[in-house]
Design an enzyme around this catalytic site. Structure first.
Site, PDB file in Angstrom:
ATOM      1  CG  ASP A   1       6.863  -0.768   0.937  1.00 22.35           C
ATOM      2  OD1 ASP A   1       6.641  -0.717  -0.235  1.00 22.35           O
ATOM      3  OD2 ASP A   1       6.273  -0.248   1.840  1.00 22.35           O
TER       4      ASP A   1
ATOM      5  CE  LYS B   1       2.218   6.553  -1.613  1.00 22.71           C
ATOM      6  NZ  LYS B   1       2.869   5.710  -0.731  1.00 22.71           N
TER       7      LYS B   1
ATOM      8  CE1 TYR C   1       4.251   6.415   3.451  1.00 23.26           C
ATOM      9  CE2 TYR C   1       2.964   4.965   4.486  1.00 23.26           C
ATOM     10  CZ  TYR C   1       3.223   6.156   3.758  1.00 23.26           C
ATOM     11  OH  TYR C   1       1.908   6.936   3.540  1.00 23.26           O
TER      12      TYR C   1
ATOM     13  NE  ARG D   1     -16.156  -8.450   4.466  1.00 23.29           N
ATOM     14  CZ  ARG D   1     -16.941  -9.865   4.896  1.00 23.29           C
ATOM     15  NH1 ARG D   1     -15.914 -10.746   4.775  1.00 23.29           N
ATOM     16  NH2 ARG D   1     -18.009  -9.857   5.085  1.00 23.29           N
TER      17      ARG D   1
HETATM   18  C1  LIG Z   1       2.641   5.302   0.447  1.00 27.09           C
HETATM   19  C2  LIG Z   1       3.435   4.054   0.827  1.00 27.09           C
HETATM   20  C3  LIG Z   1       2.917   3.371   1.876  1.00 27.09           C
HETATM   21  C4  LIG Z   1       1.335   3.098   2.506  1.00 27.09           C
HETATM   22  O1  LIG Z   1       0.534   3.240   1.219  1.00 27.09           O
HETATM   23  P1  LIG Z   1      -1.047   3.865   1.283  1.00 27.09           P
HETATM   24  O2  LIG Z   1      -1.516   3.308   0.187  1.00 27.09           O
HETATM   25  O3  LIG Z   1      -0.746   5.244   1.563  1.00 27.09           O
HETATM   26  O4  LIG Z   1      -1.746   3.123   2.562  1.00 27.09           O
HETATM   27  C5  LIG Z   1       3.738   2.091   2.276  1.00 27.09           C
HETATM   28  N1  LIG Z   1       5.091   2.041   1.993  1.00 27.09           N
HETATM   29  C6  LIG Z   1       5.625   2.929   1.126  1.00 27.09           C
HETATM   30  C7  LIG Z   1       7.019   2.611   0.669  1.00 27.09           C
HETATM   31  C8  LIG Z   1       4.716   3.965   0.564  1.00 27.09           C
HETATM   32  O5  LIG Z   1       5.265   4.997  -0.244  1.00 27.09           O
END
Ligand SMILES: *Cc1c(COP(=O)(O)O)cnc(C)c1O
Length: 391
Positions: A178, A203, A106, A54
């Site tokens: 982000d 992604k 998001y 962890r």
């Molecule tokens: C998918 C996404 C998230 C969240 O990520 P997860 O891996 O699904 O928890 C956060 N910000 C953006 C822009 C995303 O596309």
């Protein structure tokens, strides 16, 4: 796990090599999946860099160093999901703290902020972050964090990172960006003075729709120490197999992003002239309101775009359900093309009134343009538009 590569090595080289040198013992080119929860110590408290998975795991370190290098930061932290990473940034705040948030974020981020953390006495002001005056006005003495996405999801608006970073700094607040949509290949927010970069590795960085993960990158060792403390204390860390999969993805990130961008540009240009389409939201189009800012801070415009159809909800739902090459699904950034309806899918948890204010209309459709033949993708959209939307 690696001697840091010199700074002059280009992105494509670092994507493949940063974070891992061939294993000195076996020569393994890829980092092994260190499926070990604990690590032998030479004497009590004398470990060889790892004690418990962890807290740290060699496969995870390889990924964290790779991501830090790609974002041009010194420190990377990997998490079990993008949301776990975002949650960890909020762990930095004090009780009663205030956060300024770009409005078009998001859906899961919106839910975490409002449905979870408002109950813990954090306060969130959602503003149009493409307007620096709106950001400046929202920052108060209690503001500890400014949170933005750019390009935004799903409207592909562009926030000027450098301007917002200066405003955050003036207000003694951290700026977190982000960077999931752009990826570090196309945009590196730390270069524009952001303090923290957040990612959903699920992604483009993973890139093959087969793993869920998240990451935080920073240049500041004190911020990294605190993020590391919460990473270990909360424990939403990724397993080594997930880390291995993301590392495999980042090696091909440059070639994938080049093709994602090329295919999306071709489709955006074509859709812009299509009679069933009212508006195309793609920062690479000269007609996009923030095209100049996008050109200044991005190296290319990526694979995401959205379109507004001038059609009733039922027709729009048929359109997204009937494409054959584009698959109807949430998520994005994989090799395969996806289509979705934000108002009823990814942004369904955003209250209807707020959706309307933000511009997430019932006619809005989001595309994650994949790596298939662009001729096939265009033919799929053309046929389905003709079958479902009256012009
Ligand atoms: C998918 C996404 C998230 C969240 O990520 P997860 O891996 O699904 O928890 C956060 N910000 C953006 C822009 C995303 O596309």
């Amino acid at each position: 796990m690696t001697d840091d590569l010199p700074d002059h090595d280009d992105f494509e080289t670092r994507a493949i090599h940063a974070g891992w040198d061939p294993d000195p013992k076996t020569g393994a080119i890829m980092p092994p999946i260190y499926a070990s929860s604990t690590f032998a110590q030479d004497a009590p408290g004398e470990d060889r860099g790892y004690e418990y998975s962890r807290t740290g795991n060699p496969t995870r370190t390889a990924l964290e160093d790779n991501l830090a290098s790609l974002e041009g930061g010194a420190h990377g932290r990997a998490f079990a999901s993008g949301m776990a990473a975002i949650n960890t940034v909020l762990n930095l705040l004090s009780a009663g703290g205030h956060v300024v948030v770009g409005r078009d974020v998001y859906g899961g981020t919106h839910r975490l902020f409002t449905d979870v953390y408002e109950d813990y006495d954090l306060e969130f002001s959602f503003v149009d972050a493409t307007d620096p005056d709106a950001v400046a006005e929202a920052i108060t003495r209690k503001t500890e964090l400014v949170w933005i996405e750019t390009p935004t999801n799903p409207l592909m608006q562009i926030v000027d990172i450098e301007r917002v970073a200066a405003l955050a700094q003036d207000g003694d607040a951290l700026l977190a960006v982000d960077n999931t949509f752009a990826t570090p290949y196309l945009q590196r927010p730390l270069e524009y003075d952001a303090d923290i970069v957040a990612h959903s590795l699920t992604k483009y960085l993973g890139g093959h729709s087969d793993v869920v993960g998240g990451a935080l990158i920073t240049e500041d060792p004190d911020i990294d120490d605190r993020l590391g403390f919460y990473q270990n204390s909360v424990g939403a860390t990724p397993d080594p197999f997930a880390c291995f999969l993301v590392l495999r993805g980042t090696k091909t990130l440059p070639v994938r992003m080049d093709r994602h961008s090329e295919n999306a540009r071709t489709l955006a240009t074509w859709l812009d002239d299509h009679p069933a389409v009212e508006t195309v939201h793609y920062p690479g189009l000269g007609t996009h309101p923030d095209h100049d800012v996008a050109t200044a801070q991005m190296d290319d415009f990526g694979g995401m775009l959205s379109v507004e159809l001038d059609a009733p909800l039922e027709a729009v739902r048929s359109f997204v359900s009937e494409t054959e090459v584009f698959t109807l699904a949430e998520s994005l950034g994989g090799v395969e093309s996806l289509i979705e309806h934000p108002a009823t899918m990814t942004h369904g948890t955003v209250p209807a009134e707020e959706r309307r204010e933000t511009g997430i209309t019932d006619g809005l459709v989001r595309l994650s343009v994949g790596l298939e033949s662009v001729t096939d993708l265009r033919a799929d959209l053309a046929k389905t538009l003709e079958n479902t939307i009256d012009t």
